[in-house]
Design a protein around this motif. Sequence first.
Motif, PDB file in Angstrom:
ATOM      1  N   GLN A   4       0.843  -1.191   0.000  1.00  0.00           N
ATOM      2  CA  GLN A   4       0.000   0.000   0.000  1.00  0.00           C
ATOM      3  C   GLN A   4       0.887   1.253   0.000  1.00  0.00           C
ATOM      4  N   PRO A   5       0.497   2.294  -0.758  1.00  0.00           N
ATOM      5  CA  PRO A   5       1.254   3.544  -0.721  1.00  0.00           C
ATOM      6  C   PRO A   5       1.096   4.207   0.648  1.00  0.00           C
ATOM      7  N   ALA A   6       2.107   4.959   1.038  1.00  0.00           N
ATOM      8  CA  ALA A   6       2.063   5.640   2.325  1.00  0.00           C
ATOM      9  C   ALA A   6       1.033   6.760   2.286  1.00  0.00           C
ATOM     10  N   THR A   7       0.325   6.945   3.383  1.00  0.00           N
ATOM     11  CA  THR A   7      -0.623   8.048   3.501  1.00  0.00           C
ATOM     12  C   THR A   7       0.137   9.276   4.001  1.00  0.00           C
ATOM     13  N   LEU A   8      -0.500  10.444   3.931  1.00  0.00           N
ATOM     14  CA  LEU A   8       0.125  11.648   4.488  1.00  0.00           C
ATOM     15  C   LEU A   8       0.390  11.480   5.977  1.00  0.00           C
ATOM     16  N   ALA A   9      -0.523  10.815   6.668  1.00  0.00           N
ATOM     17  CA  ALA A   9      -0.325  10.563   8.099  1.00  0.00           C
ATOM     18  C   ALA A   9       0.944   9.745   8.324  1.00  0.00           C
ATOM     19  N   ASP A  10       1.177   8.755   7.469  1.00  0.00           N
ATOM     20  CA  ASP A  10       2.395   7.942   7.580  1.00  0.00           C
ATOM     21  C   ASP A  10       3.639   8.779   7.287  1.00  0.00           C
ATOM     22  N   LEU A  11       3.548   9.584   6.227  1.00  0.00           N
ATOM     23  CA  LEU A  11       4.714  10.360   5.812  1.00  0.00           C
ATOM     24  C   LEU A  11       5.117  11.416   6.833  1.00  0.00           C
ATOM     25  N   TYR A  12       4.137  11.980   7.538  1.00  0.00           N
ATOM     26  CA  TYR A  12       4.441  13.064   8.468  1.00  0.00           C
ATOM     27  C   TYR A  12       4.449  12.645   9.928  1.00  0.00           C
ATOM     28  N   ASP A  13       4.312  11.366  10.195  1.00  0.00           N
ATOM     29  CA  ASP A  13       4.474  10.852  11.557  1.00  0.00           C
ATOM     30  C   ASP A  13       5.962  10.849  11.862  1.00  0.00           C
ATOM     31  N   PRO A  14       6.387  11.557  12.924  1.00  0.00           N
ATOM     32  CA  PRO A  14       7.820  11.629  13.219  1.00  0.00           C
ATOM     33  C   PRO A  14       8.483  10.257  13.410  1.00  0.00           C
ATOM     34  N   LEU A  15       7.693   9.258  13.768  1.00  0.00           N
ATOM     35  CA  LEU A  15       8.269   7.927  13.998  1.00  0.00           C
ATOM     36  C   LEU A  15       8.404   7.110  12.712  1.00  0.00           C
ATOM     37  N   THR A  16       7.625   7.472  11.673  1.00  0.00           N
ATOM     38  CA  THR A  16       7.658   6.669  10.447  1.00  0.00           C
ATOM     39  C   THR A  16       8.048   7.469   9.207  1.00  0.00           C
ATOM     40  N   MET A  17       8.352   8.755   9.376  1.00  0.00           N
ATOM     41  CA  MET A  17       8.724   9.602   8.240  1.00  0.00           C
ATOM     42  C   MET A  17       9.980   9.052   7.573  1.00  0.00           C
ATOM     43  N   PRO A  18       9.962   8.922   6.250  1.00  0.00           N
ATOM     44  CA  PRO A  18      11.164   8.449   5.557  1.00  0.00           C
ATOM     45  C   PRO A  18      12.338   9.416   5.807  1.00  0.00           C
ATOM     46  N   PRO A  19      13.545   8.880   5.998  1.00  0.00           N
ATOM     47  CA  PRO A  19      14.709   9.726   6.285  1.00  0.00           C
ATOM     48  C   PRO A  19      14.950  10.815   5.232  1.00  0.00           C
ATOM     49  N   GLU A  20      14.691  10.496   3.953  1.00  0.00           N
ATOM     50  CA  GLU A  20      14.896  11.487   2.896  1.00  0.00           C
ATOM     51  C   GLU A  20      13.956  12.674   3.063  1.00  0.00           C
ATOM     52  N   LEU A  21      12.714  12.409   3.459  1.00  0.00           N
ATOM     53  CA  LEU A  21      11.733  13.478   3.667  1.00  0.00           C
ATOM     54  C   LEU A  21      12.116  14.317   4.878  1.00  0.00           C
ATOM     55  N   LEU A  22      12.571  13.684   5.925  1.00  0.00           N
ATOM     56  CA  LEU A  22      13.015  14.395   7.126  1.00  0.00           C
ATOM     57  C   LEU A  22      14.171  15.330   6.783  1.00  0.00           C
ATOM     58  N   LYS A  23      15.146  14.843   6.034  1.00  0.00           N
ATOM     59  CA  LYS A  23      16.292  15.671   5.640  1.00  0.00           C
ATOM     60  C   LYS A  23      15.853  16.842   4.765  1.00  0.00           C
ATOM     61  N   ALA A  24      14.916  16.591   3.860  1.00  0.00           N
ATOM     62  CA  ALA A  24      14.410  17.658   2.990  1.00  0.00           C
ATOM     63  C   ALA A  24      13.733  18.743   3.820  1.00  0.00           C
ATOM     64  N   HIS A  25      12.955  18.355   4.818  1.00  0.00           N
ATOM     65  CA  HIS A  25      12.296  19.330   5.698  1.00  0.00           C
ATOM     66  C   HIS A  25      13.325  20.118   6.507  1.00  0.00           C
ATOM     67  N   GLN A  26      14.348  19.448   6.971  1.00  0.00           N
ATOM     68  CA  GLN A  26      15.383  20.135   7.745  1.00  0.00           C
ATOM     69  C   GLN A  26      16.111  21.163   6.877  1.00  0.00           C
ATOM     70  N   ARG A  27      16.411  20.805   5.617  1.00  0.00           N
ATOM     71  CA  ARG A  27      17.065  21.757   4.705  1.00  0.00           C
ATOM     72  C   ARG A  27      16.148  22.941   4.407  1.00  0.00           C
ATOM     73  N   LEU A  28      14.874  22.668   4.223  1.00  0.00           N
ATOM     74  CA  LEU A  28      13.916  23.737   3.964  1.00  0.00           C
ATOM     75  C   LEU A  28      13.802  24.671   5.172  1.00  0.00           C
ATOM     76  N   ASP A  29      13.715  24.100   6.365  1.00  0.00           N
ATOM     77  CA  ASP A  29      13.654  24.916   7.580  1.00  0.00           C
ATOM     78  C   ASP A  29      14.880  25.812   7.701  1.00  0.00           C
ATOM     79  N   THR A  30      16.057  25.277   7.402  1.00  0.00           N
ATOM     80  CA  THR A  30      17.293  26.049   7.460  1.00  0.00           C
ATOM     81  C   THR A  30      17.257  27.207   6.467  1.00  0.00           C
TER      82      THR A  30
END
Length: 81
Positions: A4-30
């Motif tokens: 099954q494809p990941a839902t938005l809830a899955d993607l933005y859950d801090p415990l299950t967020m893919p590492p690439e997405l987390l890094k992208a958010h950190q770069r954007l925040d910076t």
Amino acid sequence: TGEQPATLADLYDPLTMPPELLKAHQRLDTAVDKAYEASGGKKHYKSDAERVAFLFELYQKYTSLLPVVPTKAKRKTAAIK
């Protein structure tokens, strides 16, 4: 594959967020933090809520400088009897 494809809830859950997405958010925040330093923003924020609060304060500051456009008063119409 049956996966099954990941839902938005899955993607933005801090415990299950893919590492690439987390890094992208950190770069954007910076990048956002750096862009707003000249406007009084901090170099680093303790939380996303603190960053968003600053951005809303800045938005309110700049939009309060806009001229108020008077609106035409609505005409009252006589009720039909």
